[in-house]
Design an enzyme around this catalytic site. Structure first.
Site, PDB file in Angstrom:
ATOM      1  N   LYS A   1      -0.807   8.312   3.252  1.00  0.00           N
ATOM      2  CA  LYS A   1      -1.070   6.889   3.422  1.00  0.00           C
ATOM      3  C   LYS A   1      -2.121   6.623   4.511  1.00  0.00           C
ATOM      4  O   LYS A   1      -2.320   5.488   4.924  1.00  0.00           O
ATOM      5  CB  LYS A   1       0.229   6.159   3.771  1.00  0.00           C
ATOM      6  CG  LYS A   1       1.298   6.255   2.681  1.00  0.00           C
ATOM      7  CD  LYS A   1       2.529   5.473   3.103  1.00  0.00           C
ATOM      8  CE  LYS A   1       3.644   5.607   2.088  1.00  0.00           C
ATOM      9  NZ  LYS A   1       4.841   4.824   2.481  1.00  0.00           N
TER      10      LYS A   1
ATOM     11  N   PRO B   1       0.812  -1.215   0.000  1.00  0.00           N
ATOM     12  CA  PRO B   1       0.000   0.000   0.000  1.00  0.00           C
ATOM     13  C   PRO B   1       0.849   1.271   0.000  1.00  0.00           C
ATOM     14  O   PRO B   1       1.699   1.456   0.863  1.00  0.00           O
ATOM     15  CB  PRO B   1      -0.810  -0.124   1.295  1.00  0.00           C
ATOM     16  CG  PRO B   1      -0.796  -1.581   1.626  1.00  0.00           C
ATOM     17  CD  PRO B   1       0.531  -2.073   1.155  1.00  0.00           C
TER      18      PRO B   1
ATOM     19  N   ARG C   1      14.748  -1.210   3.918  1.00  0.00           N
ATOM     20  CA  ARG C   1      13.877  -1.494   2.769  1.00  0.00           C
ATOM     21  C   ARG C   1      14.699  -2.064   1.612  1.00  0.00           C
ATOM     22  O   ARG C   1      15.765  -1.528   1.282  1.00  0.00           O
ATOM     23  CB  ARG C   1      13.181  -0.217   2.279  1.00  0.00           C
ATOM     24  CG  ARG C   1      12.414   0.540   3.357  1.00  0.00           C
ATOM     25  CD  ARG C   1      11.140  -0.160   3.752  1.00  0.00           C
ATOM     26  NE  ARG C   1      10.358   0.656   4.668  1.00  0.00           N
ATOM     27  CZ  ARG C   1       9.374   1.479   4.299  1.00  0.00           C
ATOM     28  NH1 ARG C   1       9.089   1.615   3.012  1.00  0.00           N
ATOM     29  NH2 ARG C   1       8.706   2.169   5.194  1.00  0.00           N
TER      30      ARG C   1
END
Length: 265
Positions: free
Chosen positions: A51, A2, A251
């Site tokens: 978000k 997302p 990440r």
């Protein structure tokens, strides 16, 4: 994963399913709000902010949720307590049902009820929303420039600079700018820095109405939707050099060593 486009599309679907309708079913499966009863309240609107998702309710309440890595809202046809909720029951965090539809929130890491007038407590720190009415490329660029020694990839993920970019768009945007995510912002050529905010906005806007992201413009062939994210060690779609991947701030970060200039791990 997302990101701003996913949240925008989720808000659009929740808005169509719930807005203007009275809740007949309410179940918040988090300890702090487990006893909260929202039945009888009308859903006014569902608004994305970066978000974050803000479901605004009659009576001045907002249900704030955040999808993070794997949260999701699903819309089921039909309302009332008899609607069967699919999927692992232990993953359900929220149920909002009207006479027509039932919205179910799965694996939501953030779910809280607050006064609508207090929304700034959870989203007031965010930079301009790439898909929101407050979008301002000049403010976004000024925010990024405040820390010129920061690596570009880290700065793009900092929602205080501009809201909506996640790891996928971080990698794709750096590829389109022709630099690695580890390049300090001060070394980003001026013309590319100026183009950065609007390039980011166009990427998210082009994908906000579909579930499968495309940044390459290609529609034929498998594994050709994205330039670098998730492609390692396959060849770069532009030059054929094997795409590489390494960690950046926890990440997995992909880049093409030929097409992107700058430092690497």
């Amino acid at each position: 994963m997302p990101e701003g486009d996913t949240v925008w599309l989720t808000a659009k679907k929740l808005q169509a399913a719930l807005a203007g309708r009275v809740l007949l079913r309410s179940d918040l499966r988090v300890p702090r709000f487990a006893t909260a009863d929202l039945t009888g309240r009308a859903v006014l609107e569902v608004v994305p902010r970066g978000k974050h998702l803000m479901t605004r309710l009659e009576g001045g309440l907002t249900l704030h949720s955040h999808l993070r890595m794997d949260g999701a809202w699903k819309i089921l046809p039909g309302g009332g307590p008899g609607v069967r909720l699919p999927g692992p029951q232990h993953q359900i965090r929220a149920v909002l049902g009207t006479a027509e539809n039932t919205a179910v929130g799965y694996r939501l890491p953030v779910l809280e009820l607050l006064r609508t007038t207090e929304e700034d407590q959870v989203v007031g720190h965010l930079g301009p929303d790439l898909l929101g009415p407050d979008w301002d490329p000049d403010v976004a660029l000024a925010n990024l420039a405040r820390d010129p020694d920061r690596p570009l990839g880290e700065a793009l993920l900092d929602q205080r600079n501009l809201a909506g970019i996640g790891n996928v768009y971080k990698c794709e945007l750096c590829f389109l700018l022709g630099v690695t995510p580890w390049l300090p912002l001060r070394l980003l050529p001026e013309d590319r820095a100026a183009a950065l905010p609007e390039t980011a906005r166009r990427l998210l806007a082009a994908n906000r109405d579909r579930h499968q992201r495309r940044t390459t413009g290609r529609t034929a062939g498998q594994n050709q939707n994205l330039y670098v994210y998730g492609r390692a060690p396959r060849p770069c779609l532009r030059c054929g050099t094997p795409v590489r991947v390494a960690d950046q701030d926890g990440r997995p970060t992909s880049w093409c060593p030929h097409c992107q200039a700058g430092p690497t791990p």
